[in-house]
Enzyme design. Structure first.
Site, mmCIF file in Angstrom:
data_model
loop_
_atom_site.group_PDB
_atom_site.id
_atom_site.type_symbol
_atom_site.label_atom_id
_atom_site.label_comp_id
_atom_site.label_asym_id
_atom_site.label_seq_id
_atom_site.Cartn_x
_atom_site.Cartn_y
_atom_site.Cartn_z
ATOM 1 N N ARG A 51 -0.157 -8.678 13.763
ATOM 2 C CA ARG A 51 -0.696 -7.727 12.773
ATOM 3 C C ARG A 51 -1.568 -8.470 11.751
ATOM 4 O O ARG A 51 -2.609 -7.975 11.338
ATOM 5 C CB ARG A 51 0.454 -6.977 12.080
ATOM 6 N N ARG A 99 12.304 -4.688 5.121
ATOM 7 C CA ARG A 99 11.979 -3.274 4.828
ATOM 8 C C ARG A 99 12.851 -2.316 5.639
ATOM 9 O O ARG A 99 13.051 -2.492 6.835
ATOM 10 C CB ARG A 99 10.504 -3.010 5.149
ATOM 11 N N LYS A 125 0.837 -1.209 0.000
ATOM 12 C CA LYS A 125 0.000 0.000 0.000
ATOM 13 C C LYS A 125 0.869 1.255 0.000
ATOM 14 O O LYS A 125 0.659 2.178 -0.778
ATOM 15 C CB LYS A 125 -0.924 0.017 1.233
ATOM 16 N N ARG A 134 11.295 -0.383 11.280
ATOM 17 C CA ARG A 134 10.195 -0.135 12.211
ATOM 18 C C ARG A 134 10.217 -1.156 13.336
ATOM 19 O O ARG A 134 10.539 -2.309 13.121
ATOM 20 C CB ARG A 134 8.860 -0.256 11.450
ATOM 21 N N ARG A 175 -9.939 0.343 9.013
ATOM 22 C CA ARG A 175 -9.430 -0.989 9.331
ATOM 23 C C ARG A 175 -10.421 -1.805 10.129
ATOM 24 O O ARG A 175 -10.141 -2.948 10.464
ATOM 25 C CB ARG A 175 -8.164 -0.831 10.185
HETATM 26 P P1 AP5 Z 1 4.974 -1.450 1.849
HETATM 27 O O1 AP5 Z 1 4.450 -0.813 0.610
HETATM 28 O O2 AP5 Z 1 5.745 -0.585 2.795
HETATM 29 O O3 AP5 Z 1 3.779 -2.221 2.607
HETATM 30 P P2 AP5 Z 1 2.443 -1.678 3.273
HETATM 31 O O4 AP5 Z 1 1.291 -2.398 2.655
HETATM 32 O O5 AP5 Z 1 2.381 -0.188 3.256
HETATM 33 O O6 AP5 Z 1 2.663 -2.281 4.715
HETATM 34 P P3 AP5 Z 1 2.667 -1.650 6.176
HETATM 35 O O7 AP5 Z 1 3.449 -2.604 7.024
HETATM 36 O O8 AP5 Z 1 3.118 -0.225 6.202
HETATM 37 O O9 AP5 Z 1 1.150 -1.730 6.511
HETATM 38 P P4 AP5 Z 1 0.504 -1.898 7.844
HETATM 39 O O10 AP5 Z 1 -0.904 -1.813 7.415
HETATM 40 O O11 AP5 Z 1 0.838 -3.072 8.673
HETATM 41 O O12 AP5 Z 1 1.116 -0.721 8.723
HETATM 42 P P5 AP5 Z 1 0.568 0.708 9.128
HETATM 43 O O13 AP5 Z 1 1.720 1.626 9.150
HETATM 44 O O14 AP5 Z 1 -0.636 1.079 8.331
HETATM 45 O O15 AP5 Z 1 5.859 -2.713 1.431
HETATM 46 C C1 AP5 Z 1 6.537 -3.496 2.403
HETATM 47 C C2 AP5 Z 1 7.927 -3.875 1.882
HETATM 48 O O16 AP5 Z 1 7.797 -4.693 0.710
HETATM 49 C C3 AP5 Z 1 8.780 -2.677 1.451
HETATM 50 O O17 AP5 Z 1 10.098 -2.911 1.825
HETATM 51 C C4 AP5 Z 1 8.629 -2.617 -0.077
HETATM 52 O O18 AP5 Z 1 9.792 -2.125 -0.697
HETATM 53 C C5 AP5 Z 1 8.393 -4.086 -0.437
HETATM 54 N N1 AP5 Z 1 7.425 -4.235 -1.519
HETATM 55 C C6 AP5 Z 1 6.296 -3.493 -1.742
HETATM 56 N N2 AP5 Z 1 5.638 -3.939 -2.831
HETATM 57 C C7 AP5 Z 1 6.356 -4.995 -3.306
HETATM 58 C C8 AP5 Z 1 6.175 -5.893 -4.410
HETATM 59 N N3 AP5 Z 1 5.114 -5.776 -5.225
HETATM 60 N N4 AP5 Z 1 7.100 -6.867 -4.592
HETATM 61 C C9 AP5 Z 1 8.171 -7.002 -3.756
HETATM 62 N N5 AP5 Z 1 8.405 -6.164 -2.701
HETATM 63 C C10 AP5 Z 1 7.500 -5.176 -2.477
HETATM 64 O O19 AP5 Z 1 0.047 0.445 10.621
HETATM 65 C C11 AP5 Z 1 0.931 0.216 11.683
HETATM 66 C C12 AP5 Z 1 0.153 0.131 12.989
HETATM 67 O O20 AP5 Z 1 -0.533 1.380 13.262
HETATM 68 C C13 AP5 Z 1 -0.955 -0.936 13.048
HETATM 69 O O21 AP5 Z 1 -0.448 -2.203 13.381
HETATM 70 C C14 AP5 Z 1 -1.869 -0.345 14.139
HETATM 71 O O22 AP5 Z 1 -1.356 -0.567 15.421
HETATM 72 C C15 AP5 Z 1 -1.820 1.147 13.856
HETATM 73 N N6 AP5 Z 1 -2.862 1.598 12.915
HETATM 74 C C16 AP5 Z 1 -2.669 2.170 11.679
HETATM 75 N N7 AP5 Z 1 -3.846 2.469 11.109
HETATM 76 C C17 AP5 Z 1 -4.805 2.089 11.982
HETATM 77 C C18 AP5 Z 1 -6.243 2.129 11.955
HETATM 78 N N8 AP5 Z 1 -6.905 2.612 10.900
HETATM 79 N N9 AP5 Z 1 -6.914 1.644 13.028
HETATM 80 C C19 AP5 Z 1 -6.262 1.169 14.110
HETATM 81 N N10 AP5 Z 1 -4.909 1.087 14.206
HETATM 82 C C20 AP5 Z 1 -4.198 1.549 13.149
#
Ligand code: AP5
Length: 246
Positions: free
Chosen positions: A203, A159, A45, A192, A120
């Site tokens: 997660r 990452r 994402k 992270r 979410r």
């Molecule tokens: P990347 O694009 O960074 O992945 P992502 O989908 O953005 O994953 P996140 O880990 O950031 O999502 P998340 O939903 O767990 O975390 P968030 O910060 O929202 O890609 C990952 C890696 O793969 C990178 O190194 C990239 O280079 C590589 N890659 C990407 N695409 C690729 C491909 N096609 N092929 C190969 N490699 C690839 O949330 C963190 C925390 O915040 C949650 O756990 C929760 O505690 C809290 N939180 C956030 N939002 C909410 C909410 N709405 N409600 C409640 N709690 C929340």
């Protein structure tokens, strides 16, 4: 670029001003779009969001990034969110709904938005509907980053992030020019705290139990587009482009 209310335009570099003017001219020809990106941790994402953002001139609202900034700054919001985030659990609906409601007021969201990591839970989706109803707009598309769990551990543990800009790298799939160093600024990259195999398990559990029902919620509205998020990043971008231009 800083807003004109805080900066004297005469003090700005002419090239920056011209670039901003050109960007705004290009943006004025683009259709408004309101998008939600849903997918498990590491599904891509955050990798695709900046590309969509630039193409359609949208604001990119990533609740994870906003919460991490609040934790780093030790704000009251950050203090409340820290423990849940470190354990891979969701923070409370009220906290994230509040930050999204506030963020949607930004001028950069005028042509629409990319919600990355929000909603979410079904409660968050219902609250978002209410917020958008007040603004007389609705979500156009939900991009579902569908991917098998087994692929995600390697993506998450490999990452690396440049904390100031949010630029993301991967040791295997998107390595920086110099290991551990940001390509643009030369500053050190970090990992992270929640990007470990153990926290990933929690997660993913949160994703399957609390977030998958959100995909059903939007499927009933007929606005979900399923992506093959296991493909290489450029192929995912091509799929996104197809969905958004149809
Ligand atoms: P990347 O694009 O960074 O992945 P992502 O989908 O953005 O994953 P996140 O880990 O950031 O999502 P998340 O939903 O767990 O975390 P968030 O910060 O929202 O890609 C990952 C890696 O793969 C990178 O190194 C990239 O280079 C590589 N890659 C990407 N695409 C690729 C491909 N096609 N092929 C190969 N490699 C690839 O949330 C963190 C925390 O915040 C949650 O756990 C929760 O505690 C809290 N939180 C956030 N939002 C909410 C909410 N709405 N409600 C409640 N709690 C929340």
């Amino acid at each position: 670029m800083a807003s004109s209310s805080s900066v004297n335009l005469e003090d700005l570099d002419s090239i920056d001003l011209m670039n901003e003017l050109l960007r705004r001219m290009k943006c004025s020809t683009k259709p408004d779009k309101r998008l939600i990106l849903i997918g498990p941790p590491g599904s891509g994402k955050g990798t695709q969001s900046p590309i969509i953002k630039d193409e359609y001139c949208l604001c990119h609202l990533a609740t994870g990034d906003m919460l991490r900034a609040a934790v780093a700054a030790k704000t009251p919001l950050g203090v409340k969110a820290k423990e849940a985030m470190e354990n891979g659990q969701l923070v409370s609906d009220d906290l994230v709904v509040g930050i999204i409601d506030e963020a949607l007021k930004k001028p950069s969201c005028q042509k629409g938005f990319i919600l990355d990591g929000f909603p979410r839970t079904v409660v968050q989706a219902q609250k978002l509907d209410e917020m958008l109803q007040h603004r007389a707009v609705k979500v156009d598309k939900v991009l579902n980053f569908a991917i098998d769990d087994s692929i995600l551990e390697e993506r998450i543990t490999g990452r690396w992030i440049h904390p100031t800009s949010g630029r993301t790298y991967h040791t295997k799939y998107a390595p920086p020019k110099v290991p551990g160093v940001d390509d643009v600024t030369g500053e050190p990259l970090i990992q992270r705290k929640d990007d470990t195999a153990a926290v990933l398990k929690s997660r993913l559990e949160a994703f399957h139990i609390q977030t998958e029902p959100v995909i059903d919620y939007y499927s009933k509205k007929g606005i979900v587009a399923n992506l093959h998020a296991e493909k290489p990043p450029k192929e995912v971008t091509t799929e996104v482009e197809k969905v958004l231009s149809s």
